[in-house]
Design a protein around this motif. Structure first.
Motif, short mmCIF file in Angstrom:
data_model
loop_
_atom_site.label_atom_id
_atom_site.label_comp_id
_atom_site.label_asym_id
_atom_site.label_seq_id
_atom_site.Cartn_x
_atom_site.Cartn_y
_atom_site.Cartn_z
N PRO A 107 1.55 0.84 15.29
CA PRO A 107 1.31 -0.58 15.56
C PRO A 107 -0.05 -0.97 14.99
N THR A 108 -0.06 -1.93 14.10
CA THR A 108 -1.27 -2.27 13.35
C THR A 108 -1.62 -3.73 13.52
N THR A 109 -2.81 -3.98 14.06
CA THR A 109 -3.32 -5.33 14.20
C THR A 109 -4.27 -5.60 13.03
N VAL A 110 -4.09 -6.73 12.36
CA VAL A 110 -4.91 -7.04 11.19
C VAL A 110 -5.58 -8.39 11.34
N TRP A 111 -6.73 -8.51 10.70
CA TRP A 111 -7.47 -9.77 10.65
C TRP A 111 -8.14 -9.88 9.30
N ASN A 112 -8.21 -11.10 8.78
CA ASN A 112 -8.91 -11.37 7.53
C ASN A 112 -9.49 -12.77 7.59
N ARG A 113 -10.64 -12.96 6.91
CA ARG A 113 -11.26 -14.28 6.89
C ARG A 113 -10.28 -15.34 6.38
N THR A 114 -9.51 -14.98 5.36
CA THR A 114 -8.49 -15.88 4.83
C THR A 114 -7.16 -15.47 5.44
N PRO A 115 -6.66 -16.21 6.45
CA PRO A 115 -5.45 -15.81 7.18
C PRO A 115 -4.23 -15.59 6.30
N ALA A 116 -4.15 -16.32 5.18
CA ALA A 116 -2.96 -16.20 4.33
C ALA A 116 -2.74 -14.78 3.84
N ARG A 117 -3.82 -14.02 3.73
CA ARG A 117 -3.67 -12.65 3.24
C ARG A 117 -2.94 -11.76 4.23
N ALA A 118 -2.85 -12.20 5.48
CA ALA A 118 -2.16 -11.40 6.49
C ALA A 118 -0.67 -11.70 6.56
N GLU A 119 -0.22 -12.75 5.90
CA GLU A 119 1.17 -13.18 6.03
C GLU A 119 2.16 -12.13 5.57
N ALA A 120 1.91 -11.53 4.42
CA ALA A 120 2.83 -10.51 3.91
C ALA A 120 2.89 -9.31 4.85
N LEU A 121 1.74 -8.93 5.41
CA LEU A 121 1.72 -7.79 6.33
C LEU A 121 2.43 -8.13 7.64
N ALA A 122 2.31 -9.39 8.07
CA ALA A 122 3.02 -9.81 9.28
C ALA A 122 4.52 -9.67 9.08
N ALA A 123 4.98 -10.02 7.88
CA ALA A 123 6.40 -9.90 7.58
C ALA A 123 6.85 -8.44 7.58
N GLU A 124 5.89 -7.53 7.38
CA GLU A 124 6.21 -6.10 7.37
C GLU A 124 6.01 -5.46 8.74
N GLY A 125 5.64 -6.27 9.72
CA GLY A 125 5.53 -5.76 11.08
C GLY A 125 4.14 -5.71 11.67
N ALA A 126 3.13 -6.14 10.93
CA ALA A 126 1.77 -6.12 11.47
C ALA A 126 1.58 -7.22 12.50
N ARG A 127 0.72 -6.97 13.44
CA ARG A 127 0.32 -7.97 14.42
C ARG A 127 -0.91 -8.66 13.84
N THR A 128 -0.91 -9.96 13.73
CA THR A 128 -2.04 -10.67 13.16
C THR A 128 -2.90 -11.28 14.25
N ALA A 129 -4.19 -11.22 14.07
CA ALA A 129 -5.14 -11.78 15.03
C ALA A 129 -5.80 -13.01 14.42
N ASP A 130 -6.01 -14.04 15.24
CA ASP A 130 -6.63 -15.26 14.75
C ASP A 130 -8.12 -15.11 14.53
N THR A 131 -8.75 -14.19 15.27
CA THR A 131 -10.19 -13.98 15.16
C THR A 131 -10.48 -12.49 15.12
N ALA A 132 -11.65 -12.15 14.61
CA ALA A 132 -12.05 -10.75 14.60
C ALA A 132 -12.19 -10.23 16.03
N ALA A 133 -12.69 -11.08 16.92
CA ALA A 133 -12.87 -10.67 18.32
C ALA A 133 -11.53 -10.33 18.95
N ALA A 134 -10.51 -11.13 18.66
CA ALA A 134 -9.18 -10.84 19.21
C ALA A 134 -8.63 -9.55 18.64
N ALA A 135 -8.88 -9.30 17.37
CA ALA A 135 -8.41 -8.06 16.75
C ALA A 135 -9.07 -6.85 17.39
#
Length: 296
Positions: free
Chosen positions: A36-64
């Motif tokens: 289970p992988t939680t990811v965060w990036n300054r530019t949220p769009a970069r996380a979209e492909a990983l979310a489609a592959e099963g990653a959990r995306t965080a809105d903020t670094a603190a949440a991640a």
């Protein structure tokens, strides 16, 4: 955050901050292995492909950071690490910093993390993104910091690439990373000069590349000879003669470059060091002497 499934002991969670080419490759390796992988990036769009592959995306670094598991950081530079982690609660967290930095920056960042209640490992990635997650690629990562912390997360860290423990000093991963990369750039300099010499001649570049790679492979064990000098395990008298012979041959290299219309700028600094080492009255005239001259 987007939801994720519960993890098991064999698929421990991991959090990743930074989704550049390397960060994305790391995330994909953990996802492919079922972590289970939680990811965060300054530019949220970069996380979209990983979310489609099963990653959990965080809105903020603190949440991640709060999501659990080791917090792996793979950002642009050390300043970025401070900026991103500065607004997070690190108390009780395990931070694994894979951002390229200097040894002193790594030591300072380890102290910085400790002041905020976090445990810290520094890492130096010896790979390019396409090598990550490919066991036969030879990719590995140096890790330095508390041995117990490294051992705790070793199985998870070994998923994207092999692991090499560099020592308790948090600066040692960065130190050995930079040392190996420095040697690589020195090799690239020689390769560049070699191709420049034959560039305008009727020499097949592909065939020459095979000769060049084979020659460099044959010469690489010279590193063991230098190590023997540094540890007192070699006969310096043999090296004095070898260095004198090499210095005597320098004009031939320079003349060849001139005749081929090639700048010798990639070679002359090393040639000058060789000359200094041979001429120095009180320096050991061997590979150890050259290493020591650089440390002045």
């Amino acid at each position: 955050m987007t939801p994720h499934t519960e993890h098991t002991k064999d698929t421990a969670p991991v959090t990743l901050l930074g989704l550049g080419a390397m960060g994305t490759a790391l995330a994909r390796a953990w996802l492919a292995a079922g972590h289970p992988t939680t990811v965060w990036n300054r530019t949220p769009a970069r996380a979209e492909a990983l979310a489609a592959e099963g990653a959990r995306t965080a809105d903020t670094a603190a949440a991640a950071v709060a999501a659990g598991g080791p917090v792996v950081v793979c950002l642009l530079d050390d300043a970025s690490v401070g900026e991103v982690l500065g607004g997070t609660d690190l108390a009780g967290r395990d931070v694994v910093n894979l951002t390229t930095c200097t040894p002193e920056q790594a030591r300072a960042r380890a102290a910085w993390a400790g002041e905020r209640g976090a445990r810290y490992l520094d890492g130096g990635i010896m790979a390019v993104p396409p090598m990550i997650g490919v066991p036969e690629s030879g990719a590995y990562v140096f890790y330095s910091g508390p041995r117990a912390l490294f051992d705790r997360h070793r199985e998870v860290l070994a998923v994207p690439a092999g692991t090499t423990y560099a020592g308790e000093d948090p600066g040692y991963a960065a130190l050995q990373d930079m040392a190996l990369l420095s040697a690589m750039y020195g090799m690239f300099a020689g390769v560049t000069h070699a191709f420049a010499l034959v560039r305008k001649e009727d020499v097949d570049p592909a065939a020459f590349a095979g000769l060049l790679a084979g020659w460099l492979t044959a010469m690489a064990p010279a590193a063991h000879g230098i190590a023997a000098e540094l540890t007192g395990g070699a006969d310096p008298q043999e090296e004095v003669s070898a260095l004198a012979m090499q210095v005597a041959g320098i004009p031939t290299f320079l003349d060849t470059a001139r005749q081929q219309g090639v700048s010798a700028e990639l070679l002359t600094p090393y040639f000058e060091l060789m000359r200094r080492c041979l001429a120095e009255q009180r320096a050991a005239r061997d590979p150890k002497g050259m290493v020591d001259l650089l440390r002045r």
